[in-house]
Design an enzyme around this catalytic site. Structure first.
Site, PDB file in Angstrom:
ATOM      1  CB  CYS A  73     -47.775   8.712  16.394  1.00  0.00           C
ATOM      2  SG  CYS A  73     -46.967  10.037  17.317  1.00  0.00           S
ATOM      3  CB  ALA A  74     -52.094   9.769  18.833  1.00  0.00           C
TER       4      ALA A  74
END
Length: 378
Positions: A73-74
């Site tokens: 994810c980020a």
């Protein structure tokens, strides 16, 4: 079964070693399309995190059972949530990327490029961004070329070699990432060199005033010519007639893009004269070390770094190196990209010293792919 953690360093090793890996990217589809972890033998599934809040059943049949699976994810939080669900559902070999794409964007992989009795050269591969920087060590002194903003990495690398950083050069005012040049100079007391024409407002040594920079057993020849990559003040550096740090002028698979200043034909004309007048005088066996790469899988060599001899680059891009001026200008103009580096105007302002931001803002501005080595001479 427990959720395991993979660091950016471990992931970089998988990329460089061309290992197999299955990646579940839980960022938004647009973010995934724009920028992802690139691996020659990687497989991908992209399903946004919010679609998996109620469970992983929608993707259960897409996840392999007997292969390493990395959830990305980020910044790391969402991937942990999804990864734990996969583990609870009975999946083995589930990893989450520590600190997510943020960490991937910042990681530098150091590899040795060259060594002789006078010097050692190391390349720092910013795998997540396609950016390249360098350290030249001779005796107890070190020179850094095009440093990223992670200045401690260079200080530690120099200390490991028993050297002190005394010289720092930027080949141009970077548009895709924030330079560590001025920060590293302030930290180490080293001299920082950049072209005065780039418009920096802090203290520096103007490369226009230097034909050569010498220290220990190193002679760095400044090819201070108008070599547009992103800026009209780009510079290349020739070290001991053996290595050419080409910045964004010459890449392994092409030439620098001259369109960021909205003067495509004018800067392409400058690039033509650089290639046909200045570069033509350099021997074929000189090793070219660029400021970026476009495709790691094809541009990394058998020694593990991004670089090639000038002769091979000339041969690979013969239609540009041997083109007439009109042919050259037409090809460059035709291939000029409308897709510019994200946030490039603000990044240039920061690198010029006109604008100041904190480290959090720097991370935000740099998130995204490299869009510098996009002009291929095909």
């Amino acid at each position: 079964m427990t959720l395991k953690v993979m660091t950016a360093k471990q992931l970089a090793e998988k990329v460089l070693n061309k290992e197999t890996l299955f990646i579940l990217d839980v960022r938004n589809e647009s973010d995934f399309r724009d920028w992802k972890v690139e691996g020659e033998n990687f497989r991908y599934v992209n399903v946004p995190y919010f679609e998996l809040i109620d469970g992983i059943e929608p993707i259960a049949n897409q996840i392999p059972q007997n292969q390493d699976v990395l959830v990305i994810c980020a910044k790391g939080g969402s991937s942990v949530f999804v990864g734990e669900q996969l583990v609870d559902a009975g999946f083995n070999h589930i990893y989450t990327l520590e600190d997510g794409m943020q960490a991937w964007s910042q990681y530098l992989e150091k590899v040795k490029v060259y060594e002789d009795k006078n010097l050692k050269v190391f390349q720092f591969i910013r795998v997540g961004k396609g950016c390249l920087s360098y350290m030249v060590v001779s005796g107890q002194e070190a020179l850094i070329v095009d440093p990223a903003r992670f200045v401690d990495d260079y200080v530690k690398a120099a200390e490991k070699e028993g050297a002190k950083i005394t010289h720092i050069v930027d080949s141009h005012l970077h548009a895709d990432h924030i330079s560590g040049g001025n920060m590293l100079a302030e930290l180490t007391g080293a001299k920082y060199y950049i072209m005065k024409s780039e418009g920096a407002v802090f203290n520096f040594e103007a490369l226009e005033n230097y034909q050569k920079i010498e220290f220990e057993q190193v002679q760095l020849e400044v090819l201070a010519v108008k070599t547009p990559g992103h800026t009209p003040g780009s510079v290349s550096f020739l070290v001991n007639d053996k290595l050419l740090f080409s910045g964004d002028t010459i890449f392994i698979s092409g030439l620098g893009r001259p369109d960021l200043g909205n003067k495509v034909r004018e800067w392409a004309n400058d690039l033509f004269h650089t290639v046909h007048n200045k570069v033509s005088e350099i021997a074929d066996d000189v090793i070219v070390l660029p400021g970026h790469y476009a495709d790691l899988d094809t541009e990394i060599n058998s020694a593990g770094y991004i670089g090639d001899t000038l002769g091979k680059i000339r041969k690979r891009n013969e239609n540009m190196f041997k083109a007439t001026k009109d042919e050259f200008l037409n090809r460059v103009e035709k291939s000029a990209s409308s897709v510019k580096p994200p946030n490039f105007e603000e990044i240039v302002a920061i690198n010029r010293g006109v604008e100041k931001v904190d480290s959090v803002k720097m991370q935000e501005l740099e998130i995204g792919p490299n869009r510098c080595a996009v002009h291929h001479a095909e």
